[in-house]
Design an enzyme around this catalytic site. Structure first.
Site, PDB file in Angstrom:
ATOM      1  N   ASP A  35      -0.344  -4.445   5.919  1.00  0.00           N
ATOM      2  CA  ASP A  35      -0.985  -3.894   7.110  1.00  0.00           C
ATOM      3  C   ASP A  35      -2.469  -4.254   7.171  1.00  0.00           C
ATOM      4  OD1 ASP A  35       1.469  -2.832   7.633  1.00  0.00           O
ATOM      5  OD2 ASP A  35       0.819  -0.746   7.719  1.00  0.00           O
TER       6      ASP A  35
ATOM      7  N   ASP B 221       5.958   4.397   5.270  1.00  0.00           N
ATOM      8  CA  ASP B 221       6.787   3.390   5.924  1.00  0.00           C
ATOM      9  C   ASP B 221       6.834   2.078   5.130  1.00  0.00           C
ATOM     10  OD1 ASP B 221       4.027   3.091   6.757  1.00  0.00           O
ATOM     11  OD2 ASP B 221       4.705   1.636   8.248  1.00  0.00           O
ATOM     12  N   HIS B 222       6.140   2.047   3.988  1.00  0.00           N
ATOM     13  CA  HIS B 222       6.221   0.903   3.077  1.00  0.00           C
ATOM     14  C   HIS B 222       6.814   1.290   1.729  1.00  0.00           C
ATOM     15  CE1 HIS B 222       3.834  -1.979   5.576  1.00  0.00           C
ATOM     16  NE2 HIS B 222       3.540  -0.814   6.156  1.00  0.00           N
TER      17      HIS B 222
ATOM     18  N   HIS C 147       1.472   3.899   2.117  1.00  0.00           N
ATOM     19  CA  HIS C 147       2.031   4.628   3.247  1.00  0.00           C
ATOM     20  C   HIS C 147       3.556   4.664   3.193  1.00  0.00           C
ATOM     21  CE1 HIS C 147      -1.897   3.988   5.728  1.00  0.00           C
ATOM     22  NE2 HIS C 147      -1.992   4.992   4.878  1.00  0.00           N
TER      23      HIS C 147
ATOM     24  N   HIS D 192       0.863  -1.194   0.000  1.00  0.00           N
ATOM     25  CA  HIS D 192       0.000   0.000   0.000  1.00  0.00           C
ATOM     26  C   HIS D 192       0.892   1.235   0.000  1.00  0.00           C
ATOM     27  CE1 HIS D 192       0.838  -0.807   4.237  1.00  0.00           C
ATOM     28  NE2 HIS D 192       0.475   0.432   4.537  1.00  0.00           N
TER      29      HIS D 192
ATOM     30  N   HIS E  84       4.448  -5.632   9.978  1.00  0.00           N
ATOM     31  CA  HIS E  84       4.979  -5.107  11.243  1.00  0.00           C
ATOM     32  C   HIS E  84       4.961  -6.199  12.306  1.00  0.00           C
ATOM     33  CE1 HIS E  84       4.612  -0.771  10.061  1.00  0.00           C
ATOM     34  NE2 HIS E  84       3.622  -1.252   9.316  1.00  0.00           N
TER      35      HIS E  84
ATOM     36  N   HIS F 235      -7.271  -1.110   5.471  1.00  0.00           N
ATOM     37  CA  HIS F 235      -6.224  -0.239   6.025  1.00  0.00           C
ATOM     38  C   HIS F 235      -6.082   0.997   5.147  1.00  0.00           C
ATOM     39  CE1 HIS F 235      -2.620   0.969   8.100  1.00  0.00           C
ATOM     40  NE2 HIS F 235      -1.915   0.948   6.980  1.00  0.00           N
TER      41      HIS F 235
END
Length: 288
Positions: free
Chosen positions: A162, A87-88, A85, A83, A202, A142
């Site tokens: 996520d 942090d990905h 975001h 996805h 995560h 998410h």
């Protein structure tokens, strides 16, 4: 959901060094990379040993991913973001600059993920070298543009980003929808084979098991697993199966009378016999 197809079995990696398992001459190698960052991200490399080609999944820690590929003699040729975001996706540019890898993501994420080369939909197949086939699942919740990957192997693996965590479910704070998250769980993830191994984006397993025990005191599976992951090293953490998730993950246990009883203490207006969707969304509200 796309029809499942049988493939020769493979082993999936559970520690800091990649594991290789051969059955009928076919091999897939998966390396799980623990970033050690504040967000507790996992990154993954999935490699074909016959060609050395590899797919990087959400390679935020580009230095660790590139280093691992170099040590193993692999060439990262593709990159998948589950996805949009940061942090990905934050490692995309460095991976592409170093390897020329093609960027793959949800077909509607083009305006959210820069430099996307291929948009995928439910049922699309990502091939890596000669031995790896990964099926795309469209799993909104998410975010609205979330992809999970399911391996075509006798012992399946699910790279769940996520959407599904060990003992938990992703939040819906930043562009998501809890009703769609429920649908992704009920209509897709819960229908996968019970022996599917779960590889999330995560490491939240310790806190998620504590949430399970707060919602369902006495859950034997959660009580047994929690001591194993309390203060654990995420690099070598346990890899669960969907069968285990259905025992200790509250978001799969929506008809459990104890969970519903505990929910009613927080939500007095809960119906006498609430439907599964209502239980899921109220659980997600509490987990927030």
């Amino acid at each position: 959901m796309a029809r499942q197809r049988a493939r020769p079995a493979t082993g999936f990696y559970n520690g800091p060094k990649p594991a290789t398992h051969r059955i009928e001459g076919i091999t897939v190698i998966v390396e799980r990379i623990w970033t050690g960052n504040a967000y507790r991200n996992y990154n993954y490399l999935i490699a074909c040993p016959q060609t050395g080609e590899a797919l990087a999944i959400d390679p935020l820690d580009h230095e660790k991913c590139l280093s691992a590929a170099k040590v193993r003699g692999w060439q990262i040729t593709q990159l998948l973001n589950t996805h949009e975001h940061h942090d990905h996706t934050g490692g995309n540019d460095a991976i592409v600059a170093a390897t020329g890898a093609k960027v793959i993501a949800h077909h509607k994420a083009g305006g959210k993920i820069a430099g996307m080369d291929r948009g995928v939909q439910a049922g699309d197949i990502i091939k890596v070298g000669k031995t790896v086939e990964l099926e795309c699942l469209d799993t909104p919740g998410h975010t609205m543009c979330h992809i999970c990957l399911r391996s075509h192997t006798e012992q399946p693996a699910l790279f769940s980003g996520d959407t599904l965590f060990n003992a938990g479910a992703g939040n819906c704070h930043n562009g998501g929808d809890p009703l769609l998250m429920y649908a992704s769980f009920a209509e897709q993830l819960a229908q996968l084979p019970d022996n599917t191994q779960v590889y999330p984006g995560h490491d939240y397993i310790e806190n998620n098991l504590k949430f399970t025990l707060a919602r369902e005191p006495g859950n034997a599976a959660a009580e047994a697993l929690l001591p194993q992951v309390t203060g654990h090293d995420p690099a070598t953490s346990v890899v669960t199966t969907l069968a285990q998730e259905k025992q200790h993950n509250t978001f799969f246990r929506l008809g459990n009378a104890r969970i519903i009883e505990q929910l009613r203490a927080h939500f007095p207006d809960l119906p006498e016999q609430p439907d599964a969707r209502t239980v899921f969304t109220r659980l997600r509200e509490l987990r927030n």
